[in-house]
Design a protein around this motif. Structure first.
Motif, PDB file in Angstrom:
ATOM      1  N   THR A 173      77.962  47.166  26.887  1.00 25.82           N
ATOM      2  CA  THR A 173      78.191  47.839  27.839  1.00 25.82           C
ATOM      3  C   THR A 173      79.755  47.340  27.712  1.00 25.82           C
ATOM      4  N   PHE A 197      77.909  52.594  28.432  1.00 26.21           N
ATOM      5  CA  PHE A 197      76.686  51.777  28.465  1.00 26.21           C
ATOM      6  C   PHE A 197      75.213  52.741  27.569  1.00 26.21           C
ATOM      7  N   ARG A 214      83.697  53.608  31.130  1.00 25.46           N
ATOM      8  CA  ARG A 214      82.604  52.587  31.008  1.00 25.46           C
ATOM      9  C   ARG A 214      81.519  53.346  29.863  1.00 25.46           C
TER      10      ARG A 214
END
Length: 808
Positions: free
Chosen positions: A261, A382, A380
């Protein structure tokens, strides 16, 4: 490709009766006719409809119950086979592991105590493991194909019957989730066993986290997209050449261990870090915070990536340091000084003072930039990463990122996603993050393959790498960035400059097989089934094989139709085999098949083929001027509106002028003997108000070449001016007229070259993918020179001086 064709070409003959009976389910969606259809068989053994098309009776509750019962039987059949086959693979891996350990124990035994293994022993083990790898590959394809089949038949049911079954059947699929099995555990075990056998019990050992520090090496990094249908196959192919990189081999495999992440920072007013990384400007930075595993991870890596142009002689640098999660907020806000972060490390003395000082300098620079530039968390990323690499050897490193998802971390739009914390806490590693609203998440449809090679200058990469990157399994996407894609997708109202791959997201990246490359079962042949029982899928209700409105006939007629279909399919297959044997099949199947680049090169190029990406440059200039403000912005706005008004007026004027129009030619057929493949060549248009940024390589020699071209034009203009001055001062009336012609040409070429030079410099500075070569100037110049010489001779000839000269 229609699903019927895909099923026919992809199923495994030995597992034929365990696949979804797609054609039977499709036939069960057809209700009987209210009246019998009329048809006839021609002399050429083809069946054609005869008379008006009859109507089918409406779909009833009994029909729905019957169809659901058949669907349940098919689901139970597929689920049971997949479960049994998966357990069989587990037992085979366990048995192979015992055999491998037994052979390796004999190899490690002291001399004289046991007979060492022979080469045949290792070859048999390698063949057995290759067979298991092929089984894993086949099972993954089986699962994917059947899951697609259920989705297709449910969609067809809802469309044909108008009865909605999709949400109900989704719950039944969740109770028998044959498609949710993860094969990564198989892959890691097979990778370790195959590596031991391939190296004959001497696998490469070293620090798994070491990246190697070889000198005088050239690093080459390329990124590719991988369709979900090819992910498992790609992993199995790579593990036969490189082992899976496992940092802790003593720990049981868990999907959370592969989770990566990252949270990227930027200024939400200017998006300067996004702009710099997209345009690849010299010194462009990316600042991110990364952790491995779940949210409970204590170690957070603060990273900074700095881009360097190739012509500078420097390489792009990625530097990072580690800190505890509880200190991140204080560090990013400036409350925690850098000295306190490394104070404990200095006391422990486990690292050298030089390394600590380097990390300390990096921490100061990042903290200063975050505070001074008002950088905040914005995006973000991931994904689950599978890395393939020899421990301690970074010459060949391959990473495959799957389940890639980007989410918003900003507090814009009045929503406190992260609040005052450095990351939002309502999500972790629970992919696919179904709790998030649609505007906060972007689930990337493909996996991302990254190939990093460190080869000596002039040395070729391994042959299997070249075959892999040239195969149908991957699609090259140079300079792809997770941060750039996520920010551009999640911030559509704030970011106007898009990456070049953004308009291509709706293009299917799956390609036909161009060469024999993939998983092969040793000693056997995975022949593709050519049974005639599976017909191509069709979106209408007509029978795609016969042209009949349906297939509701009496038993004798049905049997006759099936016999005729089988005979016709056999003849077509025989013709295809003959053409393939003689190399006349060129659509990616024969020995003389052309690859995608050759097919594109063989197609005639349209007149406006360049550039491939169309963008509104004026909109981008206006957007850049908006940040500056003041009179600069208003002048740009007035100029743009004036240009738009002029274009609109000119378009209306052209419409009023009558002129003949060319007859459009069909483009579906082949050109130059090459079949046209849809989706290979396409022009991409930027959405209104946005611009597509195309990577343009700019080096100092480009600027020098532009300047050198302008100087050549300038030299030529001065030469023409000198000729004009000579004729003007030392000539007669005829020379005076020629001098004026040469003077006009010199002035026009001078101003034209100066304007072209200024335009080129501006486009190079903005890294625009425009037409830099000059198609008009040299031609007009030659015509002008010819006209000037013609005027000189014409005036002298008309004045009689030419004739007088001849008489004299």
């Amino acid at each position: 490709m229609r699903f019927g064709e895909q099923l026919k070409s992809s199923l495994i003959k030995d597992w034929y009766f365990y696949y979804i009976s797609y054609q039977d389910l499709k036939d069960s969606l057809k209700t009987p006719y209210e009246s019998e259809p009329a048809y006839r068989v021609t002399s050429s053994l083809s069946v054609v409809p005869h008379g008006p098309k009859p109507k089918r009776r409406p779909w009833t509750a009994d029909d729905e119950q019957r169809f659901v019962s058949e669907l349940e039987k098919e689901l139970d059949k597929v689920y049971t086979f997949q479960k049994v086959k998966s357990q069989e693979i587990v037992r085979r891996i366990q048995a192979s592991e015992k055999e491998v350990n037994e052979v390796l124990s004999r190899a490690d035994a002291p001399d004289g105590q046991a007979e060492g293994p022979s080469e045949d022993d290792f070859l048999l083990l390698e063949e057995d493991l290759s067979d298991i790898i092929a089984d894993v590959h086949d099972l993954a394809k089986f699962t994917q194909l059947n899951y697609t089949g259920f989705q297709k038949i449910i969609k067809k049911h809802d469309k044909t019957t108008k009865w909605v079954l999709k949400p109900v059947f989704a719950a039944r699929l969740r109770r028998k989730p044959f498609f949710q099995d993860n094969y990564d555990a198989f892959i890691i075990k097979l990778s370790r066993l195959y590596d031991n056998v391939r190296t004959r019990g001497n696998p490469v050992k070293g620090d798994s986290s070491a990246g190697g520090k070889q000198q005088n090496f050239v690093r080459q990094t390329t990124k590719y997209w991988v369709h979900p249908d090819n992910i498992t196959e790609l992993k199995l192919i790579i593990l036969k050449h490189l082992p899976v990189l496992v940092f802790n081999p003593n720990k049981e495999f868990s999907m959370d261990d592969t989770a990566v992440t990252s949270i990227y920072y930027d200024n939400t007013d200017t998006w300067e870090l996004y702009q710099g990384r997209l345009k690849k400007t010299e010194g462009a930075e990316a600042i991110r915070l990364r952790w491995y595993g779940g949210m409970q991870s204590e170690a957070i890596f603060i990273e900074r990536k700095t881009h360097r142009e190739d012509w500078t002689g420097e390489e792009s640098v990625k530097a990072r340091f580690k800190m505890k999660e509880k200190n991140v907020n204080a560090y990013m806000s400036g409350e925690l000084t850098v000295d306190k972060i490394f104070e404990k490390e200095r006391k422990d003395g486990k690292r050298s003072e030089k390394d600590i000082a380097s990390d300390e300098a990096l921490a100061r620079e990042i903290q200063y930039r975050v505070i001074a530039r008002h950088l905040v968390p914005v995006t973000r990323s991931f994904y689950h990463r599978t890395a393939f690499q020899l421990p301690g050897d970074a010459r060949v490193r391959i990473s495959l990122d799957t389940e890639l998802t980007m989410t918003r971390e900003d507090n814009l739009d009045g929503k406190k996603r992260a609040g005052k914390n450095w990351r939002r806490m309502d999500i972790g590693v629970d992919w696919p993050f179904s709790q998030l609203p649609a505007e906060d998440v972007e689930r990337f449809p493909y996996a991302v393959l990254e190939v990093k090679l460190q080869t000596q200058a002039g040395q070729e990469p391994p042959d299997w790498i070249r075959q892999l990157t040239a195969s149908h399994i991957v699609e090259a996407v140079p300079k792809f960035s997770k941060y750039i894609h996520g920010s551009a997708t999640l911030q559509p109202n704030r970011i106007k400059l898009l990456p070049y791959w953004a308009p291509q997201m709706d293009v299917d990246i799956r390609k036909p097989v161009t060469h024999r490359f993939g998983i092969e079962r040793p000693g056997q042949s995975n022949d593709i089934s050519t049974t005639g029982n599976l017909d191509d899928d069709s979106d209408d209700d007509e029978d795609s094989s016969t042209g009949l409105p349906g297939a509701h006939q009496n038993e004798d007629d049905t049997e006759e139709l099936r016999r005729l279909r089988a005979a016709r399919d056999a003849m077509e297959q025989h013709d295809m085999d003959q053409r393939r044997d003689y190399g006349t099949v060129t659509n990616g199947e024969g020995p003389n098949a052309l690859d995608i680049e050759e097919r594109i090169a063989a197609q005639p190029l349209p007149e406006d083929d360049y550039p491939l990406y169309d963008s509104d440059d004026e909109e981008d200039d206006l957007e850049e001027a908006r940040y500056t403000g003041g009179w600069h912005y208003y002048s740009k706005w007035l100029k743009q509106r004036g240009t738009q008004l002029g274009k609109t007026t000119l378009d209306w004027a052209k419409m009023l002028i009558p002129k003949p129009k060319a007859t459009p030619m069909p483009t579906n057929g082949p050109s130059m003997g090459v079949p046209k493949v849809m989706g290979e060549v396409k022009r991409f248009k930027a959405p209104k108000g946005k611009r597509i940024h195309v990577p343009v390589r700019v080096e100092p020699k480009v600027q020098l070449a532009t300047e050198r071209t302008f100087l050549d034009w300038l030299q030529f203009s001065i030469l023409l001016g000198s000729i004009a001055a000579t004729l003007l001062n030392f000539g007669d009336n005829v020379s005076f007229a020629a001098a004026w012609c040469f003077t006009i040409i010199a002035l026009v070429s001078l101003f034209y070259s100066m304007g072209l030079y200024m335009w080129r410099v501006k486009m190079i500075r903005k890294r625009r993918a425009v037409t830099y070569h000059d198609k008009i100037g040299p031609t007009v110049l030659c015509i002008g020179l010819f006209a000037a010489v013609a005027v000189s001779f014409g005036v002298r000839f008309a004045g009689g001086e030419w004739k007088g000269g001849l008489k004299g």
